[in-house]
Enzyme design. Structure first.
Site, mmCIF file in Angstrom:
data_model
loop_
_atom_site.group_PDB
_atom_site.id
_atom_site.type_symbol
_atom_site.label_atom_id
_atom_site.label_comp_id
_atom_site.label_asym_id
_atom_site.label_seq_id
_atom_site.Cartn_x
_atom_site.Cartn_y
_atom_site.Cartn_z
ATOM 1 N N ASP A 7 0.746 -1.140 -0.179
ATOM 2 C CA ASP A 7 -0.062 -0.016 0.032
ATOM 3 C C ASP A 7 0.913 1.191 0.090
ATOM 4 O OD1 ASP A 7 -2.187 1.664 0.113
ATOM 5 O OD2 ASP A 7 -2.174 1.631 2.414
ATOM 6 N N GLU A 67 -1.351 -1.390 -4.611
ATOM 7 C CA GLU A 67 -2.499 -0.849 -4.714
ATOM 8 C C GLU A 67 -2.284 0.302 -5.897
ATOM 9 O OE1 GLU A 67 -5.493 -0.746 -1.379
ATOM 10 O OE2 GLU A 67 -5.003 1.407 -1.556
ATOM 11 N N ASP A 140 -2.069 1.110 7.255
ATOM 12 C CA ASP A 140 -1.458 0.766 5.830
ATOM 13 C C ASP A 140 -0.905 -0.864 5.741
ATOM 14 O OD1 ASP A 140 -1.245 3.832 4.840
ATOM 15 O OD2 ASP A 140 0.077 3.489 6.764
#
Length: 179
Positions: A7, A67, A140
């Site tokens: 992420d 992501e 995260d």
């Protein structure tokens, strides 16, 4: 299969590795890479890259999932986030690993069943799916683990569809009977 989810972020980049064995998910490692906010931007990117290199070298994932960007009203923030994504992709590519990308809504849909799920729902489902004692920290890291889980679920679906397509092309259905 062992999947490294990332992420990306410029203040904290979450990472998480999930392995799958016999259709069961296992948490391998997760955390956050947080370069000093006082460091110049290029130094922060270098730190993220170097830490991801170490994680890849130590845990040897089969694939990396990053992501994808979400639409942002703040162009400057989106550009910085894009730089962080690029660093993660570069670390994976330099290690010879395939890279997959999923949007935040695809990740939420795969993990929670709702593409508009709240962050807390994602964290709780990751905790549940990986049988963790507590919600992964930082947030995260939970998002990175969710991305890895999303890829594992998507890979299973692709395999099912591939097998079903092969059966249709051969003219055989379930049990090997001609249709």
């Amino acid at each position: 299969m062992k999947v490294l989810g990332v992420d990306p972020g410029t203040l904290t980049s979450g990472f998480g590795i999930v392995s799958e064995e016999d259709h069961k998910l296992f948490h391998v490692v997760s955390g956050g890479i947080s370069p000093s906010a006082k460091s110049p931007f290029p130094i922060r990117l270098k730190k993220i890259y170097e830490e991801l290199e170490k994680i890849i070298d130590k845990y040897r994932p089969n694939v990396v999932v990053v992501e994808d960007l979400f639409v942002s009203k703040n162009i400057k923030s989106a550009l910085k986030l894009g730089h962080s994504r690029g660093v993660a992709i570069l670390a994976a590519m330099n290690a010879g690993l395939p890279v997959f990308e999923y949007s935040p809504s695809e990740v939420k849909q795969a993990v929670v069943g709702n593409g508009k799920a709240e962050k807390k729902q994602v964290q709780l489902m990751v905790k549940f799916l990986l049988d963790l004692q507590k919600v992964p920290h930082p947030a995260d890291a939970a998002d990175a683990l969710a991305a890895a889980i999303c890829h594992i679920h998507s890979s299973r679906l692709r395999e099912i569809l591939k097998n079903s397509s092969s059966l249709r092309q051969s003219g055989k259905g379930v049990g090997g009977r001609r249709q």
